[in-house]
Scaffold this motif. Structure first.
Motif, PDB file in Angstrom:
ATOM      1  N   MET A   1       0.824  -1.210   0.000  1.00 27.52           N
ATOM      2  CA  MET A   1       0.000   0.000   0.000  1.00 27.52           C
ATOM      3  C   MET A   1       0.860   1.263   0.000  1.00 27.52           C
ATOM      4  O   MET A   1       0.609   2.202  -0.768  1.00 27.52           O
ATOM      5  CB  MET A   1      -0.917  -0.022   1.224  1.00 27.52           C
ATOM      6  N   VAL A   2       1.862   1.312   0.851  1.00 28.41           N
ATOM      7  CA  VAL A   2       2.662   2.525   1.025  1.00 28.41           C
ATOM      8  C   VAL A   2       3.788   2.613   0.002  1.00 28.41           C
ATOM      9  O   VAL A   2       3.987   3.646  -0.646  1.00 28.41           O
ATOM     10  CB  VAL A   2       3.232   2.583   2.455  1.00 28.41           C
ATOM     11  N   GLY A   3       4.548   1.525  -0.121  1.00 23.32           N
ATOM     12  CA  GLY A   3       5.721   1.566  -0.985  1.00 23.32           C
ATOM     13  C   GLY A   3       5.393   1.861  -2.435  1.00 23.32           C
ATOM     14  O   GLY A   3       6.109   2.625  -3.099  1.00 23.32           O
ATOM     15  N   THR A   4       4.324   1.278  -2.952  1.00 24.50           N
ATOM     16  CA  THR A   4       3.961   1.531  -4.347  1.00 24.50           C
ATOM     17  C   THR A   4       3.613   3.000  -4.573  1.00 24.50           C
ATOM     18  O   THR A   4       3.986   3.591  -5.595  1.00 24.50           O
ATOM     19  CB  THR A   4       2.774   0.653  -4.755  1.00 24.50           C
ATOM     20  N   LEU A   5       2.916   3.610  -3.633  1.00 20.73           N
ATOM     21  CA  LEU A   5       2.537   5.019  -3.781  1.00 20.73           C
ATOM     22  C   LEU A   5       3.758   5.932  -3.713  1.00 20.73           C
ATOM     23  O   LEU A   5       3.930   6.824  -4.559  1.00 20.73           O
ATOM     24  CB  LEU A   5       1.534   5.403  -2.695  1.00 20.73           C
ATOM     25  N   VAL A   6       4.614   5.725  -2.717  1.00 21.71           N
ATOM     26  CA  VAL A   6       5.775   6.594  -2.538  1.00 21.71           C
ATOM     27  C   VAL A   6       6.721   6.494  -3.728  1.00 21.71           C
ATOM     28  O   VAL A   6       7.166   7.513  -4.283  1.00 21.71           O
ATOM     29  CB  VAL A   6       6.505   6.247  -1.232  1.00 21.71           C
ATOM     30  N   VAL A   7       7.019   5.281  -4.157  1.00 25.92           N
ATOM     31  CA  VAL A   7       7.950   5.100  -5.271  1.00 25.92           C
ATOM     32  C   VAL A   7       7.335   5.596  -6.579  1.00 25.92           C
ATOM     33  O   VAL A   7       8.028   6.190  -7.414  1.00 25.92           O
ATOM     34  CB  VAL A   7       8.370   3.622  -5.375  1.00 25.92           C
ATOM     35  N   ALA A   8       6.044   5.397  -6.789  1.00 21.76           N
ATOM     36  CA  ALA A   8       5.398   5.904  -8.008  1.00 21.76           C
ATOM     37  C   ALA A   8       5.484   7.419  -8.079  1.00 21.76           C
ATOM     38  O   ALA A   8       5.743   7.989  -9.142  1.00 21.76           O
ATOM     39  CB  ALA A   8       3.939   5.456  -8.046  1.00 21.76           C
ATOM     40  N   LEU A   9       5.279   8.088  -6.952  1.00 25.38           N
ATOM     41  CA  LEU A   9       5.332   9.551  -6.946  1.00 25.38           C
ATOM     42  C   LEU A   9       6.736  10.069  -7.208  1.00 25.38           C
ATOM     43  O   LEU A   9       6.901  11.184  -7.713  1.00 25.38           O
ATOM     44  CB  LEU A   9       4.833  10.080  -5.599  1.00 25.38           C
ATOM     45  N   TYR A  10       7.755   9.290  -6.901  1.00 31.99           N
ATOM     46  CA  TYR A  10       9.132   9.744  -7.063  1.00 31.99           C
ATOM     47  C   TYR A  10       9.767   9.244  -8.360  1.00 31.99           C
ATOM     48  O   TYR A  10      10.659   9.909  -8.900  1.00 31.99           O
ATOM     49  CB  TYR A  10       9.976   9.264  -5.878  1.00 31.99           C
ATOM     50  N   ALA A  11       9.321   8.108  -8.877  1.00 30.52           N
ATOM     51  CA  ALA A  11      10.026   7.482  -9.998  1.00 30.52           C
ATOM     52  C   ALA A  11       9.225   7.416 -11.282  1.00 30.52           C
ATOM     53  O   ALA A  11       9.809   7.240 -12.356  1.00 30.52           O
ATOM     54  CB  ALA A  11      10.455   6.058  -9.604  1.00 30.52           C
ATOM     55  N   LEU A  12       7.902   7.532 -11.224  1.00 31.18           N
ATOM     56  CA  LEU A  12       7.065   7.340 -12.406  1.00 31.18           C
ATOM     57  C   LEU A  12       6.349   8.628 -12.776  1.00 31.18           C
ATOM     58  O   LEU A  12       6.384   9.617 -12.047  1.00 31.18           O
ATOM     59  CB  LEU A  12       6.049   6.222 -12.152  1.00 31.18           C
ATOM     60  N   LYS A  13       5.682   8.598 -13.925  1.00 34.36           N
ATOM     61  CA  LYS A  13       4.985   9.768 -14.453  1.00 34.36           C
ATOM     62  C   LYS A  13       3.489   9.547 -14.394  1.00 34.36           C
ATOM     63  O   LYS A  13       2.977   8.525 -14.863  1.00 34.36           O
ATOM     64  CB  LYS A  13       5.417  10.033 -15.901  1.00 34.36           C
ATOM     65  N   ALA A  14       2.779  10.494 -13.786  1.00 38.36           N
ATOM     66  CA  ALA A  14       1.325  10.392 -13.703  1.00 38.36           C
ATOM     67  C   ALA A  14       0.715  10.389 -15.096  1.00 38.36           C
ATOM     68  O   ALA A  14       1.153  11.108 -16.002  1.00 38.36           O
ATOM     69  CB  ALA A  14       0.762  11.562 -12.893  1.00 38.36           C
ATOM     70  N   GLY A  15      -0.321   9.568 -15.279  1.00 42.26           N
ATOM     71  CA  GLY A  15      -0.977   9.453 -16.573  1.00 42.26           C
ATOM     72  C   GLY A  15      -0.471   8.306 -17.419  1.00 42.26           C
ATOM     73  O   GLY A  15      -1.152   7.885 -18.362  1.00 42.26           O
ATOM     74  N   GLU A  16       0.718   7.793 -17.101  1.00 37.39           N
ATOM     75  CA  GLU A  16       1.259   6.650 -17.836  1.00 37.39           C
ATOM     76  C   GLU A  16       0.704   5.347 -17.249  1.00 37.39           C
ATOM     77  O   GLU A  16       0.215   5.305 -16.118  1.00 37.39           O
ATOM     78  CB  GLU A  16       2.788   6.647 -17.766  1.00 37.39           C
ATOM     79  N   ARG A  17       0.823   4.281 -18.039  1.00 37.87           N
ATOM     80  CA  ARG A  17       0.236   3.004 -17.634  1.00 37.87           C
ATOM     81  C   ARG A  17       0.865   2.471 -16.355  1.00 37.87           C
ATOM     82  O   ARG A  17       0.165   1.939 -15.475  1.00 37.87           O
ATOM     83  CB  ARG A  17       0.399   1.988 -18.762  1.00 37.87           C
ATOM     84  N   GLU A  18       2.185   2.641 -16.215  1.00 40.22           N
ATOM     85  CA  GLU A  18       2.860   2.102 -15.038  1.00 40.22           C
ATOM     86  C   GLU A  18       2.418   2.836 -13.768  1.00 40.22           C
ATOM     87  O   GLU A  18       2.384   2.233 -12.687  1.00 40.22           O
ATOM     88  CB  GLU A  18       4.381   2.183 -15.191  1.00 40.22           C
ATOM     89  N   PHE A  19       2.086   4.118 -13.883  1.00 39.79           N
ATOM     90  CA  PHE A  19       1.586   4.854 -12.721  1.00 39.79           C
ATOM     91  C   PHE A  19       0.220   4.313 -12.296  1.00 39.79           C
ATOM     92  O   PHE A  19      -0.063   4.169 -11.103  1.00 39.79           O
ATOM     93  CB  PHE A  19       1.490   6.345 -13.066  1.00 39.79           C
ATOM     94  N   ASP A  20      -0.619   4.000 -13.277  1.00 38.82           N
ATOM     95  CA  ASP A  20      -1.927   3.413 -12.956  1.00 38.82           C
ATOM     96  C   ASP A  20      -1.779   2.035 -12.321  1.00 38.82           C
ATOM     97  O   ASP A  20      -2.549   1.668 -11.421  1.00 38.82           O
ATOM     98  CB  ASP A  20      -2.772   3.319 -14.225  1.00 38.82           C
ATOM     99  N   VAL A  21      -0.792   1.263 -12.803  1.00 41.49           N
ATOM    100  CA  VAL A  21      -0.535  -0.050 -12.201  1.00 41.49           C
ATOM    101  C   VAL A  21      -0.152   0.115 -10.732  1.00 41.49           C
ATOM    102  O   VAL A  21      -0.592  -0.661  -9.863  1.00 41.49           O
ATOM    103  CB  VAL A  21       0.575  -0.788 -12.980  1.00 41.49           C
TER     104      VAL A  21
END
Length: 661
Positions: A62-82
């Motif tokens: 729950m926590v790790g996916t959110l924190v790492v997505a906000l720092y490493a991925l781009k909102a709107g892309e498929r990997e961010f939705d995953v």
């Protein structure tokens, strides 16, 4: 290993290793052994650690996916939705597991027999509402349910950021429970365990996210994501290692404790964490930037091995929560009343020498100050290496502010603030007025904007998130001079004349909130007055001085009101410590009011002098700009003004001559 195979096998490897480690540790340490009296049965004894393991693993997802997505991925892309989908599924598991754990803990605590009758339901309700342990699991379950729904609904930057903050907050109540046993150093144990849980969740959850997005992200995008995750993993490793060491030292006591079952399980966990750290160092330094088709299989095999070690560490941690530590000897006999209130014996008299020799470490603020020093000095060094200047006095101010923060939260003020109201008030004044002035003078936002590299791939790093926070609508409101002044003054009165003061005394989480709140409100107020970091609006210098005088007058009035009080605040606390040294409680409270009135004026005078200097320099800069403008235009403005005066004089002369005729 094929990425799609690892995506399916990764969680299985993690859970299988965790369960094996859990079963071994429970059997070896006796965590699931039947009790002589009040045993709730094997289902409860084995169910609690198994369900707690599920809570911990789901919390990481729950926590790790959110924190790492906000720092490493781009909102709107498929990997961010995953990442958000994974967070929502993990939150759903977290909610169910937390609810089940609360129910099993109820059965274990009250040895209640399952029944559909109203008596059983009433007893369960009282447990969830009236006991601290029940409220912890009730709050955790409710927060998990909220996160589950929101994670499916949000997809953009700001809602995801707020959701991550809520997910981090959902882990805090669990940290207040700790491992089994009644131990001294409760506050230190709580802080270290909360940090340990959060660090492990970011570390493990981020690794799971890398496994989940691997089949849909390739090439340089995946390498960038892994590099950024490895940075967070390194920070998490430091937090987990140090906080885990502190927590284990409290439970083990001395070296002889390592030979007990509790100590052996701790050693297994330590070996697993060290192995994870070594694997992370290998792929961070050698494999990420050189990942090719030939090395990709080796890389993801190391990831699978890392998941296995993480499972072992997680299983051992869940078993430790049910294993009696060697330092668990219950409440000692013939202790001072202070022990029953604070969990620690009454300290020795506060002599002048003890102001600098006594330490009571709060690991949370020690971490905050340590990371604050490291990143600030790293930013200054980066500017220096590329030839940019940074004022030395700003570095001195920042370092001084953080060192003072360490002393207030980890030194004599922290060691004696539970026993002497005057010491508590001294710490409060430094937190709200002394330390913020030094930190604001350090201009950390300006340094971050200049030192942290700007990203150009649409993701948000440290620079982007700092600037977003600074320019967000929330900060526009909070940095409004009148809002900041209102928070600074009103919160002072509300804190001491409501139950917030008692919450900070009785609950370590309340104490942490108190420190953070007064530090933040003091920082915002100082920022609006003398800061150079960007804010939406600043008053003219005359307005700032008037605002400062008005706020400090109300602050002084608070100190006088405290001195005039005839009753003892929190009398059941400060009046029941059983002190035989120092001033009587009511006299000590009078001294605390004097500190609020007098000591608080020193930072006020400093801010007033700083404002006067800034005002003077502002006038000088304005005059220099006017002089330069005059030099560029050849004093055209002055010549035009003189010509206008001459024309008016000529017109008056003609009018006078006409009257004479």
């Amino acid at each position: 290993m094929n990425p799609r195979v690892l995506r399916a096998a990764g969680p299985v490897i993690l859970v299988a290793a965790a369960l094996l480690a859990l079963v071994w540790a429970l059997a070896y340490g006796g965590g699931a052994a039947p009790l002589i009296l009040g045993d709730a049965g094997p289902v409860v004894r084995w169910g609690i650690p198994v369900v707690k393991l599920a809570v911990n693993l789901a919390a990481a997802g729950m926590v790790g996916t959110l924190v790492v997505a906000l720092y490493a991925l781009k909102a709107g892309e498929r990997e961010f939705d995953v990442a958000l989908d994974a967070a929502s599924v993990s939150a759903a598991v977290f909610t169910v597991a937390a609810g089940a754990n609360g129910f099993l803990v109820f059965l274990d605590s009250f040895n209640a027999q399952l029944s559909l009758g109203p008596e059983f339901g009433a007893q369960l309700g009282r447990f969830l509402v009236e006991t601290e342990l029940g409220r912890v699991w009730l709050i955790t379950t409710v927060l998990g349910a909220i996160i589950t729904v929101l994670a499916f609904a949000v997809r953009s930057w700001t809602p995801s950021f707020l959701l991550a903050l809520l997910a981090l907050a959902a882990l805090v109540p669990m940290g207040t429970q700790g491992h089994s046993g009644e131990q001294a150093n409760h506050n230190l144990a709580v802080s270290s365990l909360v940090l340990h849980i959060i660090g492990a969740a970011v570390w493990l959850g981020g690794l799971l996210l890398m496994v989940l997005i691997r089949p849909i992200v390739r090439g340089e995008t995946m390498r960038r994501a892994m590099r950024r995750y490895s940075t967070l993993a390194l920070v998490s490793f430091i937090v987990v290692a140090i906080s885990g060491t502190v927590r284990a030292a409290i439970g083990i006591g001395d070296l002889g404790g390592l030979l007990t079952p509790y100590g052996v399980i701790v050693l297994v966990k330590v070996v697993a964490l060290v192995a994870i750290g070594l694997l992370g160092a290998i792929y961070r330094n050698r494999l990420i930037d050189r990942m090719t088709d030939a090395t990709r299989g080796v890389f993801w095999m190391l990831i699978a091995l890392e998941l296995a070690f993480m499972g072992i560490a997680s299983g051992a941690a869940s078993a430790l929560a049910r294993t009696a530590p060697p330092t668990d000897s219950g409440i000692p006999e013939d202790v001072s009343p202070a022990f029953y209130l604070t969990g620690d014996e009454l300290p020795a008299e506060l002599l002048p020498s003890r102001w600098l020799t006594v330490w009571d470490i709060d690991v949370l603020w020690a971490f905050a100050a340590g990371f604050g020093l490291f990143f600030y000095l790293a930013g200054v060094w980066r500017l220096h290496r590329r030839g940019d200047a940074w004022p030395i006095y700003r570095t001195v101010m920042w370092v001084s502010g953080l060192l003072l923060l360490v002393w207030v939260t980890c030194g004599a003020p922290n060691a004696y603030q539970d026993y002497l109201f005057s010491v508590h008030m001294l710490g409060h004044m430094l937190l709200s007025m002394g330390i913020p002035v030094l930190l604001v003078a350090g201009a950390p936002v300006t340094l971050a904007a200049r030192a942290i590299r700007k990203r150009d791939d649409g993701t948000r790093g440290g620079r982007e998130w700092i600037l977003w926070i600074v320019h967000s609508p929330y900060m526009r409101v909070l940095t409004n001079p009148f809002v900041a002044a209102g928070l600074f003054v009103v919160s002072l009165w509300l804190f001491y004349y409501t139950d917030l003061f008692r919450w900070a005394l009785y609950d370590h989480i309340g104490h942490v909130w108190m420190v953070a709140h007064f530090l933040l409100t003091g920082y915002l107020f100082a920022l609006t007055l003398i800061g150079v970091d960007p804010v939406a609006y600043r008053l003219p210098y005359a307005g700032r001085l008037l605002l400062l005088v008005g706020v400090m007058a109300m602050h002084a009035f608070f100190g006088v009101a405290m001195m005039m009080q005839t009753g003892l605040m929190a009398s059941e606390w400060y009046g029941a410590m059983g002190r035989t040294w120092g001033l009587p409680p009511l006299d000590d409270q009078y001294l605390g009011g004097g500190i609020a009135w007098s000591v608080g004026e020193i930072p006020t005078l400093t801010v007033a002098i700083t404002l006067a200097i800034q005002w003077s320099r502002s006038d000088e800069r304005m005059q220099r700009r006017r002089d330069r403008a005059a030099d560029r235009s050849g004093d055209a403005e002055l010549e035009e003004y003189n010509a206008r005066l001459a024309k008016l004089a000529e017109r008056d002369k003609r009018a006078e001559e006409a009257l004479r005729r």
